[in-house]
Design a protein around this motif. Structure first.
Motif, PDB file in Angstrom:
ATOM      1  N   GLU A 110       6.794   3.265  -2.636  1.00 37.03           N
ATOM      2  CA  GLU A 110       6.795   3.929  -3.952  1.00 37.03           C
ATOM      3  C   GLU A 110       5.407   4.450  -4.356  1.00 37.03           C
ATOM      4  O   GLU A 110       5.209   4.829  -5.507  1.00 37.03           O
ATOM      5  CB  GLU A 110       7.325   3.008  -5.050  1.00 37.03           C
ATOM      6  CG  GLU A 110       8.793   2.671  -4.915  1.00 37.03           C
ATOM      7  CD  GLU A 110       9.357   1.970  -6.135  1.00 37.03           C
ATOM      8  OE1 GLU A 110      10.552   2.138  -6.430  1.00 37.03           O
ATOM      9  OE2 GLU A 110       8.596   1.243  -6.827  1.00 37.03           O
ATOM     10  N   GLN A 111       4.469   4.477  -3.415  1.00 40.72           N
ATOM     11  CA  GLN A 111       3.114   4.899  -3.761  1.00 40.72           C
ATOM     12  C   GLN A 111       2.656   6.141  -2.995  1.00 40.72           C
ATOM     13  O   GLN A 111       2.213   7.114  -3.602  1.00 40.72           O
ATOM     14  CB  GLN A 111       2.127   3.758  -3.489  1.00 40.72           C
ATOM     15  CG  GLN A 111       2.393   2.506  -4.313  1.00 40.72           C
ATOM     16  CD  GLN A 111       1.517   1.356  -3.872  1.00 40.72           C
ATOM     17  OE1 GLN A 111       0.292   1.410  -4.000  1.00 40.72           O
ATOM     18  NE2 GLN A 111       2.130   0.307  -3.324  1.00 40.72           N
ATOM     19  N   LYS A 112       2.758   6.099  -1.661  1.00 48.62           N
ATOM     20  CA  LYS A 112       2.234   7.221  -0.884  1.00 48.62           C
ATOM     21  C   LYS A 112       2.908   7.243   0.488  1.00 48.62           C
ATOM     22  O   LYS A 112       3.500   6.253   0.925  1.00 48.62           O
ATOM     23  CB  LYS A 112       0.722   7.104  -0.720  1.00 48.62           C
ATOM     24  CG  LYS A 112       0.258   5.867   0.033  1.00 48.62           C
ATOM     25  CD  LYS A 112      -1.266   5.798   0.099  1.00 48.62           C
ATOM     26  CE  LYS A 112      -1.725   4.556   0.865  1.00 48.62           C
ATOM     27  NZ  LYS A 112      -3.197   4.453   0.907  1.00 48.62           N
ATOM     28  N   GLU A 166       0.779  -1.231   0.000  1.00 55.18           N
ATOM     29  CA  GLU A 166       0.000   0.000   0.000  1.00 55.18           C
ATOM     30  C   GLU A 166       0.817   1.292   0.000  1.00 55.18           C
ATOM     31  O   GLU A 166       0.294   2.342  -0.394  1.00 55.18           O
ATOM     32  CB  GLU A 166      -0.948   0.015   1.209  1.00 55.18           C
ATOM     33  CG  GLU A 166      -1.965  -1.120   1.179  1.00 55.18           C
ATOM     34  CD  GLU A 166      -2.990  -1.004   2.294  1.00 55.18           C
ATOM     35  OE1 GLU A 166      -3.064   0.067   2.928  1.00 55.18           O
ATOM     36  OE2 GLU A 166      -3.709  -2.005   2.528  1.00 55.18           O
ATOM     37  N   TYR A 167       2.087   1.240   0.446  1.00 54.91           N
ATOM     38  CA  TYR A 167       2.821   2.492   0.637  1.00 54.91           C
ATOM     39  C   TYR A 167       4.088   2.613  -0.203  1.00 54.91           C
ATOM     40  O   TYR A 167       4.344   3.674  -0.779  1.00 54.91           O
ATOM     41  CB  TYR A 167       3.170   2.668   2.122  1.00 54.91           C
ATOM     42  CG  TYR A 167       1.947   2.771   2.996  1.00 54.91           C
ATOM     43  CD1 TYR A 167       1.227   3.960   3.090  1.00 54.91           C
ATOM     44  CD2 TYR A 167       1.496   1.672   3.722  1.00 54.91           C
ATOM     45  CE1 TYR A 167       0.095   4.056   3.878  1.00 54.91           C
ATOM     46  CE2 TYR A 167       0.364   1.759   4.517  1.00 54.91           C
ATOM     47  CZ  TYR A 167      -0.330   2.951   4.588  1.00 54.91           C
ATOM     48  OH  TYR A 167      -1.448   3.038   5.361  1.00 54.91           O
ATOM     49  N   HIS A 227       6.960  11.763 -10.410  1.00 60.22           N
ATOM     50  CA  HIS A 227       6.823  10.535  -9.628  1.00 60.22           C
ATOM     51  C   HIS A 227       8.123   9.732  -9.670  1.00 60.22           C
ATOM     52  O   HIS A 227       8.741   9.569 -10.722  1.00 60.22           O
ATOM     53  CB  HIS A 227       5.663   9.686 -10.157  1.00 60.22           C
ATOM     54  CG  HIS A 227       4.310  10.267  -9.828  1.00 60.22           C
ATOM     55  ND1 HIS A 227       3.682  10.047  -8.623  1.00 60.22           N
ATOM     56  CD2 HIS A 227       3.479  11.071 -10.538  1.00 60.22           C
ATOM     57  CE1 HIS A 227       2.520  10.683  -8.605  1.00 60.22           C
ATOM     58  NE2 HIS A 227       2.366  11.310  -9.760  1.00 60.22           N
TER      59      HIS A 227
END
Length: 470
Positions: A60-62, A57-58, A204
């Motif tokens: 490299e994403q958020k 879930e996290y 990104h």
């Protein structure tokens, strides 16, 4: 001025694990990090978030915010590095630029306030108190054993270099303007409080550091205050800025960073040359000459089609053989990473115990600190360069020069980034893979032709402390 709003991200609770003491402090509260394995260390770092959830879930994403209200954990974090440590550390010969930067954010720009030469503690404290300057301490793991232990285990876990910086900022001040980095970032709040604002990335998973202007980044997506014991993670490219609120004497946090230049693109740049070299030895298509005057042409549309065809052929070969070499990235990682942090058990970095014989059973040790590569013979550059097997390791790396590059004067005097390891004929590759892939191996069962070769391989690895005799 701080921008209003911003949403809070996932909060965690406590984490409880176990203990050891850093090098510089006279005493240390119990450690909350588990050093049993790289996996357990990372798990204790992000606790109570589970590893599988973190990467799903996290990563490299958020961003991930773990806020904890645990006095014991806060005391442990504070022991990692404190403002009061600077006085003693300045006595060890620190230099501006190399070891410490002094800076402040003024009108959205970074103002560097460094002096020349060695750092004087009284001058440093004066700049901190009177100029409201932020102290940026480079690579504190060189001096703090607990950070050395943490980062060494993280390098084993990620298979990538892990650096760190400590930031100490007085109240009502900000050290750096809004910017993004080219690394994955884990922030541990050690002392005081820090007000953070995070913004949507403009690039990104950025490959370089860049400062962004306030009018370009919009409103923060996340806004919060970190307190001692809290953890913050955000991916490379995340725009961020942080200030110490008024009413708080100062803030100290350590930024632990990793995965710089460690993308698929970097891996391809490293691995493709070897793939092309090997294929060219077997396929005449890659040995044919390029068209006359190709390098003089402006429009290379036709050669581009030919290259596309060759790349498809290389992809098919890779799919069938599944052989891909990464030499430079492996070597760079091993040459520049931290050595094992063994505390009172440093004798295991010296050869000892029984010598390996033909009937001995051997076991690989320090697996996470060694790599095997196949590359052209580096010692016979003037002859036909045969391929050799190299075993590189980081057991003799110097903690004092970790992540310092050519800026470290001591390293410059003694030769920077020395490679430590062994060189074998290509025929030894299968035997080495046998040792690396099995828990215990009998020397006489190694995949080599003669008993002498088997004993020589075992003795060579034993001399470098890479195996032990069971």
């Amino acid at each position: 001025m701080p921008k209003k709003g911003g949403k809070h991200i996932e909060k965690g609770k406590e984490m409880q694990i176990q203990c050891k003491r850093p090098k510089v402090e006279a005493a240390c509260p119990p450690s909350f990090m588990s050093y049993e394995s790289p996996e357990s260390l990372f798990g204790s770092l992000i606790s109570p978030i589970k590893e599988e959830m973190f990467f799903r879930e996290y990563w490299e994403q958020k961003p991930l915010l773990v806020q904890r209200n645990d006095p014991l954990l806060a005391a442990y974090y504070r022991s990692l590095f404190q403002l009061s440590d600077l006085k003693e550390l300045c006595c060890q010969g620190l230099y501006y630029g190399r070891d410490i930067n002094i800076c402040r954010c003024v009108n959205g720009k970074k103002k560097v306030l460094n002096k020349e030469g060695k750092v004087n503690y009284m001058q440093l404290k004066k700049d901190f108190d009177q100029k409201k300057a932020t102290v940026q301490f480079h690579q504190p793991q060189r001096f703090k054993e607990e950070l050395w232990k943490i980062q060494e285990k993280l390098e084993c876990y990620f298979g990538s270099l892990v650096g760190s910086n400590v930031y100490i900022t007085p109240q009502g001040s900000q050290g750096l303007p809004p910017h993004y980095d080219d690394v994955e970032v884990f922030i541990l709040q050690l002392e005081g409080e820090k007000h953070w604002r995070l913004y949507k990335p403009t690039v990104h998973l950025a490959r370089e550091y860049n400062i962004e202007s306030e009018d370009r980044i919009g409103n923060p997506t996340h806004e919060f205050v970190l307190k001692p014991g809290d953890l913050l993670y955000f991916p490379r490219g995340t725009i961020h800025q942080a200030d110490t609120p008024l009413g708080v004497s100062h803030s100290t946090h350590v930024t632990i960073s990793t995965y710089q230049n460690n993308s698929w693109g970097d891996f391809l740049l490293d691995a493709i040359p070897g793939l092309v070299f090997d294929t060219a030895k077997e396929d005449v298509a890659l040995r044919r000459s390029i068209p006359r005057q190709l390098l003089m042409q402006v429009d290379i549309a036709d050669p581009a089609k030919k290259l596309s065809s060759i790349l498809r052929m290389l992809a098919d070969r890779l799919e069938n053989t599944r052989e891909l070499r990464s030499a430079d990235m492996k070597k760079d990682f091993i040459m520049n990473r931290l050595p094992p942090c063994l505390g009172n058990d440093s004798d295991s970095l010296r050869p000892g115990g029984k010598l390996p014989k033909l009937d001995s059973k051997i076991k690989l040790q320090f697996r996470d600190h060694a790599v095997i590569t196949v590359e052209p013979d580096q010692e016979n550059a003037d002859e036909i360069r045969r391929e050799m097997v190299y075993v590189y390791h980081s057991l003799k790396n110097r903690r004092e020069t970790h992540m310092m590059g050519a800026e470290d004067d001591a390293a410059s005097d003694e030769g920077t980034s020395q490679t430590h390891g062994l060189r074998f004929p290509l025929s030894y590759l299968d035997a080495l893979k046998q040792i690396w892939s099995n828990a215990i191996v009998c020397v006489k069962e190694l995949n080599l032709i003669s008993d002498e070769e088997k004993e020589n391989l075992a003795l060579s690895l034993w001399t470098e402390c890479l195996i032990e005799v069971i």
